[in-house]
Write a protein that holds these residues in place. Structure first.
Motif, PDB file in Angstrom:
ATOM      1  N   GLU A  47       0.848  -1.181   0.000  1.00  0.00           N
ATOM      2  CA  GLU A  47       0.000   0.000   0.000  1.00  0.00           C
ATOM      3  C   GLU A  47       0.890   1.240   0.000  1.00  0.00           C
ATOM      4  O   GLU A  47       1.832   1.349   0.775  1.00  0.00           O
ATOM      5  CB  GLU A  47      -0.912   0.014   1.212  1.00  0.00           C
ATOM      6  CG  GLU A  47      -1.821   1.198   1.204  1.00  0.00           C
ATOM      7  CD  GLU A  47      -3.177   0.884   1.762  1.00  0.00           C
ATOM      8  OE1 GLU A  47      -3.908   1.842   2.004  1.00  0.00           O
ATOM      9  OE2 GLU A  47      -3.494  -0.294   1.938  1.00  0.00           O
ATOM     10  N   LYS A  48       0.567   2.156  -0.882  1.00  0.00           N
ATOM     11  CA  LYS A  48       1.363   3.362  -0.997  1.00  0.00           C
ATOM     12  C   LYS A  48       1.117   4.284   0.190  1.00  0.00           C
ATOM     13  O   LYS A  48       0.008   4.367   0.706  1.00  0.00           O
ATOM     14  CB  LYS A  48       1.007   4.089  -2.281  1.00  0.00           C
ATOM     15  CG  LYS A  48       1.391   3.319  -3.533  1.00  0.00           C
ATOM     16  CD  LYS A  48       0.968   4.060  -4.765  1.00  0.00           C
ATOM     17  CE  LYS A  48       1.935   5.203  -4.972  1.00  0.00           C
ATOM     18  NZ  LYS A  48       1.790   5.843  -6.281  1.00  0.00           N
ATOM     19  N   LEU A  49       2.157   4.976   0.592  1.00  0.00           N
ATOM     20  CA  LEU A  49       2.012   5.971   1.653  1.00  0.00           C
ATOM     21  C   LEU A  49       1.545   7.301   1.097  1.00  0.00           C
ATOM     22  O   LEU A  49       0.787   8.027   1.751  1.00  0.00           O
ATOM     23  CB  LEU A  49       3.337   6.155   2.386  1.00  0.00           C
ATOM     24  CG  LEU A  49       3.859   4.955   3.163  1.00  0.00           C
ATOM     25  CD1 LEU A  49       5.210   5.282   3.779  1.00  0.00           C
ATOM     26  CD2 LEU A  49       2.871   4.549   4.240  1.00  0.00           C
ATOM     27  N   TYR A  50       1.998   7.639  -0.110  1.00  0.00           N
ATOM     28  CA  TYR A  50       1.666   8.916  -0.712  1.00  0.00           C
ATOM     29  C   TYR A  50       1.218   8.717  -2.149  1.00  0.00           C
ATOM     30  O   TYR A  50       1.727   7.865  -2.855  1.00  0.00           O
ATOM     31  CB  TYR A  50       2.879   9.863  -0.689  1.00  0.00           C
ATOM     32  CG  TYR A  50       3.313  10.225   0.695  1.00  0.00           C
ATOM     33  CD1 TYR A  50       2.612  11.165   1.432  1.00  0.00           C
ATOM     34  CD2 TYR A  50       4.434   9.641   1.273  1.00  0.00           C
ATOM     35  CE1 TYR A  50       3.001  11.506   2.716  1.00  0.00           C
ATOM     36  CE2 TYR A  50       4.832   9.978   2.553  1.00  0.00           C
ATOM     37  CZ  TYR A  50       4.113  10.915   3.265  1.00  0.00           C
ATOM     38  OH  TYR A  50       4.491  11.248   4.533  1.00  0.00           O
ATOM     39  N   TYR A  51       0.251   9.530  -2.551  1.00  0.00           N
ATOM     40  CA  TYR A  51      -0.262   9.510  -3.913  1.00  0.00           C
ATOM     41  C   TYR A  51      -0.030  10.879  -4.532  1.00  0.00           C
ATOM     42  O   TYR A  51      -0.210  11.905  -3.875  1.00  0.00           O
ATOM     43  CB  TYR A  51      -1.765   9.210  -3.919  1.00  0.00           C
ATOM     44  CG  TYR A  51      -2.126   7.881  -3.328  1.00  0.00           C
ATOM     45  CD1 TYR A  51      -2.167   6.737  -4.113  1.00  0.00           C
ATOM     46  CD2 TYR A  51      -2.452   7.757  -1.984  1.00  0.00           C
ATOM     47  CE1 TYR A  51      -2.504   5.503  -3.578  1.00  0.00           C
ATOM     48  CE2 TYR A  51      -2.796   6.533  -1.440  1.00  0.00           C
ATOM     49  CZ  TYR A  51      -2.817   5.413  -2.238  1.00  0.00           C
ATOM     50  OH  TYR A  51      -3.146   4.200  -1.693  1.00  0.00           O
ATOM     51  N   SER A  52       0.335  10.901  -5.805  1.00  0.00           N
ATOM     52  CA  SER A  52       0.514  12.173  -6.497  1.00  0.00           C
ATOM     53  C   SER A  52      -0.860  12.747  -6.842  1.00  0.00           C
ATOM     54  O   SER A  52      -1.883  12.049  -6.806  1.00  0.00           O
ATOM     55  CB  SER A  52       1.319  11.977  -7.774  1.00  0.00           C
ATOM     56  OG  SER A  52       0.562  11.258  -8.727  1.00  0.00           O
ATOM     57  N   ILE A  53      -0.881  14.005  -7.226  1.00  0.00           N
ATOM     58  CA  ILE A  53      -2.154  14.643  -7.551  1.00  0.00           C
ATOM     59  C   ILE A  53      -2.767  14.007  -8.790  1.00  0.00           C
ATOM     60  O   ILE A  53      -3.982  13.886  -8.912  1.00  0.00           O
ATOM     61  CB  ILE A  53      -1.996  16.173  -7.692  1.00  0.00           C
ATOM     62  CG1 ILE A  53      -3.369  16.846  -7.730  1.00  0.00           C
ATOM     63  CG2 ILE A  53      -1.160  16.522  -8.904  1.00  0.00           C
ATOM     64  CD1 ILE A  53      -3.336  18.337  -7.559  1.00  0.00           C
ATOM     65  N   GLY A  54      -1.934  13.545  -9.709  1.00  0.00           N
ATOM     66  CA  GLY A  54      -2.439  12.867 -10.898  1.00  0.00           C
ATOM     67  C   GLY A  54      -3.114  11.553 -10.572  1.00  0.00           C
ATOM     68  O   GLY A  54      -4.157  11.209 -11.141  1.00  0.00           O
TER      69      GLY A  54
ATOM     70  N   ASN B 235     -10.323  16.476 -13.015  1.00  0.00           N
ATOM     71  CA  ASN B 235      -9.091  17.172 -13.365  1.00  0.00           C
ATOM     72  C   ASN B 235      -8.271  17.481 -12.115  1.00  0.00           C
ATOM     73  O   ASN B 235      -8.828  17.634 -11.028  1.00  0.00           O
ATOM     74  CB  ASN B 235      -9.403  18.488 -14.084  1.00  0.00           C
ATOM     75  CG  ASN B 235     -10.008  18.261 -15.443  1.00  0.00           C
ATOM     76  OD1 ASN B 235      -9.718  17.272 -16.108  1.00  0.00           O
ATOM     77  ND2 ASN B 235     -10.867  19.176 -15.858  1.00  0.00           N
ATOM     78  N   THR B 236      -6.972  17.623 -12.300  1.00  0.00           N
ATOM     79  CA  THR B 236      -6.104  17.967 -11.178  1.00  0.00           C
ATOM     80  C   THR B 236      -6.432  19.360 -10.633  1.00  0.00           C
ATOM     81  O   THR B 236      -6.265  19.614  -9.452  1.00  0.00           O
ATOM     82  CB  THR B 236      -4.623  17.901 -11.580  1.00  0.00           C
ATOM     83  OG1 THR B 236      -4.401  18.759 -12.703  1.00  0.00           O
ATOM     84  CG2 THR B 236      -4.213  16.481 -11.935  1.00  0.00           C
ATOM     85  N   SER B 237      -6.920  20.232 -11.510  1.00  0.00           N
ATOM     86  CA  SER B 237      -7.265  21.580 -11.048  1.00  0.00           C
ATOM     87  C   SER B 237      -8.407  21.543 -10.031  1.00  0.00           C
ATOM     88  O   SER B 237      -8.438  22.356  -9.108  1.00  0.00           O
ATOM     89  CB  SER B 237      -7.650  22.465 -12.234  1.00  0.00           C
ATOM     90  OG  SER B 237      -8.754  21.923 -12.928  1.00  0.00           O
ATOM     91  N   LEU B 238      -9.332  20.595 -10.176  1.00  0.00           N
ATOM     92  CA  LEU B 238     -10.419  20.476  -9.210  1.00  0.00           C
ATOM     93  C   LEU B 238      -9.893  20.017  -7.854  1.00  0.00           C
ATOM     94  O   LEU B 238     -10.329  20.512  -6.814  1.00  0.00           O
ATOM     95  CB  LEU B 238     -11.490  19.502  -9.713  1.00  0.00           C
ATOM     96  CG  LEU B 238     -12.713  19.333  -8.821  1.00  0.00           C
ATOM     97  CD1 LEU B 238     -13.462  20.661  -8.678  1.00  0.00           C
ATOM     98  CD2 LEU B 238     -13.627  18.261  -9.350  1.00  0.00           C
ATOM     99  N   ILE B 239      -8.920  19.113  -7.870  1.00  0.00           N
ATOM    100  CA  ILE B 239      -8.315  18.658  -6.614  1.00  0.00           C
ATOM    101  C   ILE B 239      -7.617  19.837  -5.924  1.00  0.00           C
ATOM    102  O   ILE B 239      -7.757  20.031  -4.712  1.00  0.00           O
ATOM    103  CB  ILE B 239      -7.317  17.509  -6.868  1.00  0.00           C
ATOM    104  CG1 ILE B 239      -7.992  16.321  -7.556  1.00  0.00           C
ATOM    105  CG2 ILE B 239      -6.646  17.078  -5.575  1.00  0.00           C
ATOM    106  CD1 ILE B 239      -9.041  15.622  -6.756  1.00  0.00           C
ATOM    107  N   ARG B 240      -6.879  20.640  -6.683  1.00  0.00           N
ATOM    108  CA  ARG B 240      -6.217  21.814  -6.099  1.00  0.00           C
ATOM    109  C   ARG B 240      -7.243  22.812  -5.564  1.00  0.00           C
ATOM    110  O   ARG B 240      -7.050  23.410  -4.510  1.00  0.00           O
ATOM    111  CB  ARG B 240      -5.316  22.485  -7.138  1.00  0.00           C
ATOM    112  CG  ARG B 240      -4.042  21.724  -7.419  1.00  0.00           C
ATOM    113  CD  ARG B 240      -3.057  22.549  -8.236  1.00  0.00           C
ATOM    114  NE  ARG B 240      -3.551  22.845  -9.569  1.00  0.00           N
ATOM    115  CZ  ARG B 240      -3.367  22.071 -10.636  1.00  0.00           C
ATOM    116  NH1 ARG B 240      -2.689  20.944 -10.526  1.00  0.00           N
ATOM    117  NH2 ARG B 240      -3.840  22.424 -11.819  1.00  0.00           N
ATOM    118  N   PHE B 241      -8.345  22.993  -6.294  1.00  0.00           N
ATOM    119  CA  PHE B 241      -9.398  23.909  -5.849  1.00  0.00           C
ATOM    120  C   PHE B 241     -10.016  23.423  -4.547  1.00  0.00           C
ATOM    121  O   PHE B 241     -10.207  24.214  -3.618  1.00  0.00           O
ATOM    122  CB  PHE B 241     -10.468  24.042  -6.942  1.00  0.00           C
ATOM    123  CG  PHE B 241     -11.624  24.905  -6.548  1.00  0.00           C
ATOM    124  CD1 PHE B 241     -11.472  26.281  -6.430  1.00  0.00           C
ATOM    125  CD2 PHE B 241     -12.873  24.352  -6.297  1.00  0.00           C
ATOM    126  CE1 PHE B 241     -12.537  27.091  -6.073  1.00  0.00           C
ATOM    127  CE2 PHE B 241     -13.940  25.149  -5.935  1.00  0.00           C
ATOM    128  CZ  PHE B 241     -13.768  26.516  -5.828  1.00  0.00           C
TER     129      PHE B 241
END
Length: 111
Positions: A9-16, A25-31
């Protein structure tokens, strides 16, 4: 005794990766990160966001409220502030039921 590959199991996930999980979209995650205080991703030296499992769970709750239930951002904030545990329990139950449904559909297809 044969060697078994364990799923790591991953500890960290990228925004993608997170955006792909929710098909947004990644912009929605940032928002959403700016709008909701419960999302606190770590940032590396380059400034890339690294989301933990807890952050992904919080995003799943926000996604459920905003995209699936049709709450406004302000309404979702108030719902999370009032009773976050109740909402997270509901999301967990819905996720389990969807998994059971997909299993049953797959089982029906194999008959």
């Amino acid at each position: 005794m044969p060697y078994k590959d364990r799923e790591v199991e991953k500890l960290y996930y990228s925004i993608g990766e997170v955006a792909k999980m929710f098909d947004v979209n990644t912009s929605l995650i940032r928002f959403w990160e700016k709008e909701f205080d419960i999302i606190q991703p770590k940032k590396n030296k380059k400034g890339n966001r690294l989301f933990t499992k807890v952050d992904v769970d919080h995003l799943r709750i926000i996604y459920h409220l905003v995209k699936e239930r049709g709450y406004t951002l302000q309404g979702a904030k108030e719902k999370l502030k009032d009773n976050k545990e109740d909402v997270s329990d509901n999301v967990e139950v819905i996720t389990k039921l969807e998994n059971i449904k997909s299993f049953l559909v797959e089982l029906k297809g194999s008959l």
